[in-house]
Motif scaffolding. Structure first.
Motif, short mmCIF file in Angstrom:
data_model
loop_
_atom_site.label_atom_id
_atom_site.label_comp_id
_atom_site.label_asym_id
_atom_site.label_seq_id
_atom_site.Cartn_x
_atom_site.Cartn_y
_atom_site.Cartn_z
N ALA A 106 -4.34 -2.30 5.62
CA ALA A 106 -3.13 -2.72 4.89
C ALA A 106 -2.69 -1.63 3.90
CB ALA A 106 -3.41 -4.02 4.15
N ILE A 107 -3.64 -1.03 3.22
CA ILE A 107 -3.30 0.07 2.29
C ILE A 107 -2.76 1.25 3.07
CG2 ILE A 107 -4.30 1.76 0.70
CD1 ILE A 107 -6.24 -0.51 -0.17
N GLY A 108 -3.37 1.54 4.22
CA GLY A 108 -2.88 2.63 5.05
C GLY A 108 -1.46 2.41 5.51
N ASN A 109 -1.12 1.19 5.87
CA ASN A 109 0.26 0.88 6.28
C ASN A 109 1.23 1.09 5.12
OD1 ASN A 109 -0.58 0.20 8.86
ND2 ASN A 109 -0.75 -2.00 8.40
N MET A 110 0.81 0.71 3.91
CA MET A 110 1.65 0.92 2.74
C MET A 110 1.88 2.41 2.49
SD MET A 110 1.34 1.98 -0.69
CE MET A 110 -0.32 1.56 -1.24
N ILE A 168 -4.42 5.97 -6.64
CA ILE A 168 -4.45 4.90 -7.64
C ILE A 168 -3.03 4.57 -8.09
CG2 ILE A 168 -4.84 6.50 -9.58
CD1 ILE A 168 -6.12 2.85 -9.18
N ARG A 169 -2.17 5.58 -8.22
CA ARG A 169 -0.80 5.29 -8.62
C ARG A 169 -0.06 4.55 -7.51
NH1 ARG A 169 4.16 9.40 -10.24
NH2 ARG A 169 5.68 7.73 -10.45
N ALA A 170 -0.25 4.96 -6.26
CA ALA A 170 0.41 4.28 -5.15
C ALA A 170 -0.03 2.82 -5.05
CB ALA A 170 0.13 5.01 -3.84
N LEU A 171 -1.31 2.58 -5.27
CA LEU A 171 -1.82 1.21 -5.19
C LEU A 171 -1.21 0.32 -6.27
CD1 LEU A 171 -5.58 1.95 -4.43
CD2 LEU A 171 -4.01 0.68 -2.95
N GLN A 172 -1.01 0.86 -7.45
CA GLN A 172 -0.44 0.06 -8.54
C GLN A 172 1.08 -0.04 -8.44
OE1 GLN A 172 -2.23 -1.81 -10.59
NE2 GLN A 172 -4.06 -1.06 -9.55
N ASP A 192 2.93 -5.02 -4.54
CA ASP A 192 3.56 -6.12 -3.82
C ASP A 192 3.71 -5.83 -2.33
OD1 ASP A 192 3.79 -7.63 -6.10
OD2 ASP A 192 5.85 -7.01 -6.53
N ASP A 193 3.64 -4.56 -1.94
CA ASP A 193 3.83 -4.20 -0.54
C ASP A 193 2.61 -4.49 0.32
OD1 ASP A 193 6.28 -3.33 -1.35
OD2 ASP A 193 5.89 -1.19 -1.05
N TYR A 194 1.43 -4.67 -0.30
CA TYR A 194 0.22 -4.86 0.52
C TYR A 194 -0.66 -6.02 0.06
CZ TYR A 194 -2.34 -2.59 -3.30
OH TYR A 194 -2.88 -2.28 -4.51
N LYS A 195 -0.39 -6.60 -1.10
CA LYS A 195 -1.31 -7.59 -1.68
C LYS A 195 -1.52 -8.82 -0.82
CE LYS A 195 2.17 -9.91 -4.61
NZ LYS A 195 2.09 -11.23 -3.98
N ASP A 196 -0.51 -9.16 0.01
CA ASP A 196 -0.63 -10.33 0.87
C ASP A 196 -0.90 -9.96 2.33
OD1 ASP A 196 -0.07 -12.13 -1.26
OD2 ASP A 196 2.08 -11.69 -1.04
#
Length: 386
Positions: A51-55, A281-285, A289-293
């Motif tokens: 999911a993180i990779g897709n984001m 870390i910046r991309a994740l924060q 909303d793009d990957y949390k679900d």
């Protein structure tokens, strides 16, 4: 204050302040491709990495290749060899930093690992206890039959930590050895053992809950400071956690005070490129909303769930990010400095020890653990693992 509550308070800074701080940060500069290792393809850790990779692909054009590994060796070896950028690991990453258990081996030793981020979700890590025993707290486990999983140090350490919370050790219970994790739950259902360590949402726990014995989870009083000190003396990575999902009817409306630690734990080597560590870390924060679900447990990467004073030192570029958004404190910096110093003590002790170490693996492990304990104690640190 509980670490998560403390960080929640920090995260509640005015959004205008956070926004202006982030706006001043350098642009994210991630590579075109990255490689990660993670748990097997049926795990939530693997699903989160995907999911993180897709984001990252959608927002930054970065392609992430996720390599599944069935055990700690297959996940950690590519990181050690520099063949992957990151590992979405379990608690073995902490054991690697400390150079214990599977890492107390000639091929390993303390690993120069740095933390990028973690996920702490709604589930807990606990002892699943047969529901027909009326066990309410870990102290009630005295005299009960407790599963010991051969070859799985992390699970057994979790069990030992829960016993310690209740003022117990393995000597106070009947240890029943099992060749594998799944078999121990078969044993509980069959009436041959009474408890085994697991996550509250795992399928074996659900199966036990549906069996005639049922399931219960020991309650850990979050205000019992002495009990938490005993638990953390065994496994300092545990923290109090209100579980809101799990077998046996655990929900937001029926929570249980228990314990947890993050999973997965996203780590890289200390020499990981600053652009990768900072950019991730910046991309994740910024794009939460793009990957949390998009995967079970992915909500756990939110800023309020980050324990900024945990047991693994952060990558320097991650510290820079937290400073930029205004949540990094002097207390956190002191904690970070102590963790880095501890790791340096371990690496120096390993280098001195390995030059003249015993060739027999058992003798090697015993001698290393003695040398490790001596080096940490002399430097003013608690060895934790003896």
């Amino acid at each position: 204050m509980h670490p998560l509550a403390r960080n929640l308070a920090l995260a509640s800074l005015p959004f205008a302040l956070l926004g202006s701080s982030i706006a001043l940060a350098n642009d994210v500069n991630l590579p075109r491709t990255m490689a990660w290792t993670a748990y097997g393809t049926n795990s939530s850790g693997y699903a989160q990495a995907v999911a993180i990779g897709n984001m990252l692909q959608s927002n930054y054009g970065t392609s992430v290749r996720v390599l599944p590994g069935d055990n700690d060796v297959s996940r950690m070896t590519p990181l050690k060899q520099g063949r992957v950028d990151l590992c979405a690991c379990g608690i073995a990453s902490y054991y690697g930093v400390e150079g214990v258990m599977m890492f107390a081996h000639p091929d390993w030793g303390p690993q120069p690992i740095r933390l990028i981020t973690t996920s702490t979700a709604s589930f807990g890590l606990s002892l699943a206890v047969a529901g027909d025993l009326e066990v309410e707290t870990p102290a009630d486990l005295r005299g009960k039959r407790i599963a010991y999983i051969r070859g799985d140090d992390a699970l057994n350490k979790g069990t030992e930590a829960y016993l310690a919370f209740g003022g117990l050790t393995w000597d106070d219970v009947e240890r029943i050895d099992y060749p594998g994790y799944g078999r121990s739950f078969d044993g509980i259902i069959a009436g041959n053992v009474d408890a085994s360590f697991t996550t509250t949402v795992t399928p074996p726990a659900q199966q036990l809950a549906s069996s005639p014995r049922g399931i219960s989870w020991p309650v850990l009083d979050p205000n019992d400071e002495e009990a938490w000190e005993r638990m953390r003396a065994v496994a300092p990575y545990f923290h109090p956690h209100e579980i809101t999902s799990g077998a046996g009817g655990i929900s937001a409306d029926n929570p249980v005070n228990s314990a947890s630690y993050p999973y997965p734990i996203v780590v890289g080597n200390a020499d990981l490129d600053d652009d990768i560590a900072y950019g991730l870390i910046r991309a994740l924060q910024d794009n939460y909303d793009d990957y949390k679900d998009s995967a079970p447990g992915a909500v756990g990467y939110a800023l309020e769930y980050q324990d900024l004073q945990w047991v693994i030192p952060f990558h320097d570029a991650v510290v820079d990010y937290y400073k930029e958004i205004g949540v990094w404190t002097d207390e956190m910096q002191a904690h970070q400095d102590a963790l880095v110093e501890r790791q340096q003590v371990l690496l120096e002790a390993w280098n001195a020890f390995a030059d003249d170490a015993p060739s027999d693996e058992d003798a090697f492990r015993e001698a290393w653990m003695d040398a490790r304990s001596e080096a940490l104690t002399n430097a003013g640190f608690d060895p934790v693992f003896e």
